[in-house]
Motif scaffolding. Structure first.
Motif, PDB file in Angstrom:
ATOM      1  N   ARG A  41       1.038  -0.974  -0.207  1.00 46.31           N
ATOM      2  CA  ARG A  41      -0.055   0.274  -0.359  1.00 46.31           C
ATOM      3  C   ARG A  41       1.101   1.038  -0.030  1.00 46.31           C
ATOM      4  O   ARG A  41       0.748   2.702  -0.560  1.00 46.31           O
ATOM      5  N   THR A  42       2.012   1.136   0.614  1.00 47.77           N
ATOM      6  CA  THR A  42       2.302   2.503   1.116  1.00 47.77           C
ATOM      7  C   THR A  42       3.059   2.608  -0.597  1.00 47.77           C
ATOM      8  O   THR A  42       3.427   3.681  -1.356  1.00 47.77           O
ATOM      9  N   ARG A  43       4.143   1.306  -1.395  1.00 50.47           N
ATOM     10  CA  ARG A  43       4.667   1.920  -2.188  1.00 50.47           C
ATOM     11  C   ARG A  43       3.552   1.815  -4.064  1.00 50.47           C
ATOM     12  O   ARG A  43       3.459   2.885  -4.779  1.00 50.47           O
ATOM     13  N   LEU A  44       2.305   1.479  -4.036  1.00 55.13           N
ATOM     14  CA  LEU A  44       1.238   1.891  -4.613  1.00 55.13           C
ATOM     15  C   LEU A  44       1.070   3.949  -4.733  1.00 55.13           C
ATOM     16  O   LEU A  44       1.124   4.238  -5.715  1.00 55.13           O
ATOM     17  N   ARG A  45       0.842   4.145  -3.280  1.00 54.02           N
ATOM     18  CA  ARG A  45       0.507   5.299  -2.223  1.00 54.02           C
ATOM     19  C   ARG A  45       1.855   6.058  -3.565  1.00 54.02           C
ATOM     20  O   ARG A  45       2.004   7.222  -4.196  1.00 54.02           O
ATOM     21  N   HIS A  46       3.277   5.344  -3.160  1.00 54.51           N
ATOM     22  CA  HIS A  46       4.131   6.591  -3.928  1.00 54.51           C
ATOM     23  C   HIS A  46       4.505   6.330  -5.485  1.00 54.51           C
ATOM     24  O   HIS A  46       4.331   7.286  -5.769  1.00 54.51           O
ATOM     25  N   LEU A  47       4.252   5.039  -6.378  1.00 51.78           N
ATOM     26  CA  LEU A  47       3.521   5.188  -7.399  1.00 51.78           C
ATOM     27  C   LEU A  47       2.579   6.292  -8.226  1.00 51.78           C
ATOM     28  O   LEU A  47       3.295   6.623  -8.795  1.00 51.78           O
ATOM     29  N   GLU A  48       1.647   5.984  -7.201  1.00 59.23           N
ATOM     30  CA  GLU A  48       0.953   7.306  -7.963  1.00 59.23           C
ATOM     31  C   GLU A  48       0.750   8.852  -7.572  1.00 59.23           C
ATOM     32  O   GLU A  48       0.541   9.493  -9.122  1.00 59.23           O
ATOM     33  N   GLU A  49       2.109   8.701  -6.616  1.00 61.21           N
ATOM     34  CA  GLU A  49       2.427  10.774  -6.758  1.00 61.21           C
ATOM     35  C   GLU A  49       3.982  10.681  -7.299  1.00 61.21           C
ATOM     36  O   GLU A  49       3.323  11.927  -8.785  1.00 61.21           O
ATOM     37  N   GLN A  50       4.633   9.497  -7.676  1.00 63.84           N
ATOM     38  CA  GLN A  50       4.990   9.570  -8.849  1.00 63.84           C
ATOM     39  C   GLN A  50       4.758   9.636 -10.248  1.00 63.84           C
ATOM     40  O   GLN A  50       5.529  10.468 -11.090  1.00 63.84           O
ATOM     41  N   LEU A  51       4.177   9.239 -10.245  1.00 67.45           N
ATOM     42  CA  LEU A  51       3.025   9.140 -11.508  1.00 67.45           C
ATOM     43  C   LEU A  51       2.617  10.518 -12.052  1.00 67.45           C
ATOM     44  O   LEU A  51       2.833  11.727 -12.924  1.00 67.45           O
ATOM     45  N   ASP A  52       1.665  10.945 -10.673  1.00 62.74           N
ATOM     46  CA  ASP A  52       1.630  12.441 -10.735  1.00 62.74           C
ATOM     47  C   ASP A  52       2.186  13.709 -11.329  1.00 62.74           C
ATOM     48  O   ASP A  52       2.344  14.615 -11.879  1.00 62.74           O
ATOM     49  N   GLN A  53       3.495  13.651 -10.794  1.00 66.84           N
ATOM     50  CA  GLN A  53       4.468  14.217 -10.865  1.00 66.84           C
ATOM     51  C   GLN A  53       4.787  14.136 -12.227  1.00 66.84           C
ATOM     52  O   GLN A  53       5.065  15.143 -12.968  1.00 66.84           O
ATOM     53  N   CYS A  54       5.099  12.898 -12.470  1.00 64.24           N
ATOM     54  CA  CYS A  54       5.950  12.883 -14.231  1.00 64.24           C
ATOM     55  C   CYS A  54       5.021  13.272 -15.402  1.00 64.24           C
ATOM     56  O   CYS A  54       5.572  14.147 -15.999  1.00 64.24           O
ATOM     57  N   TRP A  55       3.379  13.089 -15.225  1.00 64.45           N
ATOM     58  CA  TRP A  55       2.961  13.797 -15.327  1.00 64.45           C
ATOM     59  C   TRP A  55       2.605  15.210 -15.791  1.00 64.45           C
ATOM     60  O   TRP A  55       1.733  15.941 -16.780  1.00 64.45           O
ATOM     61  N   ASP A  56       2.426  15.879 -14.580  1.00 68.83           N
ATOM     62  CA  ASP A  56       2.627  17.548 -14.576  1.00 68.83           C
ATOM     63  C   ASP A  56       4.106  17.413 -15.587  1.00 68.83           C
ATOM     64  O   ASP A  56       4.070  18.723 -16.041  1.00 68.83           O
ATOM     65  N   MET A  57       5.438  17.332 -15.040  1.00 68.46           N
ATOM     66  CA  MET A  57       6.324  17.638 -15.964  1.00 68.46           C
ATOM     67  C   MET A  57       6.146  17.829 -17.935  1.00 68.46           C
ATOM     68  O   MET A  57       6.711  18.555 -18.095  1.00 68.46           O
ATOM     69  N   LEU A  58       5.430  15.996 -17.545  1.00 69.43           N
ATOM     70  CA  LEU A  58       5.224  16.113 -19.370  1.00 69.43           C
ATOM     71  C   LEU A  58       4.402  17.081 -19.537  1.00 69.43           C
ATOM     72  O   LEU A  58       4.821  17.419 -20.418  1.00 69.43           O
ATOM     73  N   ARG A  59       3.429  17.290 -19.081  1.00 72.00           N
ATOM     74  CA  ARG A  59       2.593  18.911 -19.197  1.00 72.00           C
ATOM     75  C   ARG A  59       3.169  19.706 -19.860  1.00 72.00           C
ATOM     76  O   ARG A  59       3.074  20.710 -20.446  1.00 72.00           O
ATOM     77  N   GLN A  60       3.557  20.177 -18.041  1.00 75.67           N
ATOM     78  CA  GLN A  60       5.008  21.348 -18.500  1.00 75.67           C
ATOM     79  C   GLN A  60       5.932  21.337 -19.858  1.00 75.67           C
ATOM     80  O   GLN A  60       5.489  22.613 -20.389  1.00 75.67           O
TER      81      GLN A  60
END
Length: 78
Positions: free
Chosen positions: A32-51
């Motif tokens: 569950r901790t790893r899933l939460r971390h993956l979700e956060e990383q994905l959100d950051q990656c998508w944000d950078m890609l949109r930027q």
């Protein structure tokens, strides 16, 4: 600074790991901790890609995008 291609490859790796963890019938606290971390990383990656894409669209250098903090990215309205 990563390229768009390398960012997409990283996103695909994170998504594959997320799918693998979600496919498990039982989740440990570590899962569950790893899933939460993956979700956060994905959100950051998508944000950078949109930027990057926005800067490219407006003829600005795409290589100067910065990773935004998790708290900022997670606080965006969907």
């Amino acid at each position: 600074m990563p390229t768009e291609k390398s960012m997409l490859e990283h996103i695909n790796e994170l998504v594959a790991e997320e799918k693998q963890l979600r496919a498990s019938s039982e989740h440990t606290d570590d899962d569950r901790t790893r899933l939460r971390h993956l979700e956060e990383q994905l959100d950051q990656c998508w944000d950078m890609l949109r930027q990057r894409r926005a800067k490219t669209e407006f003829d600005q250098p795409a290589d100067d995008v910065k990773e935004r903090p998790v708290g900022e990215v997670e606080g965006y309205l969907q």
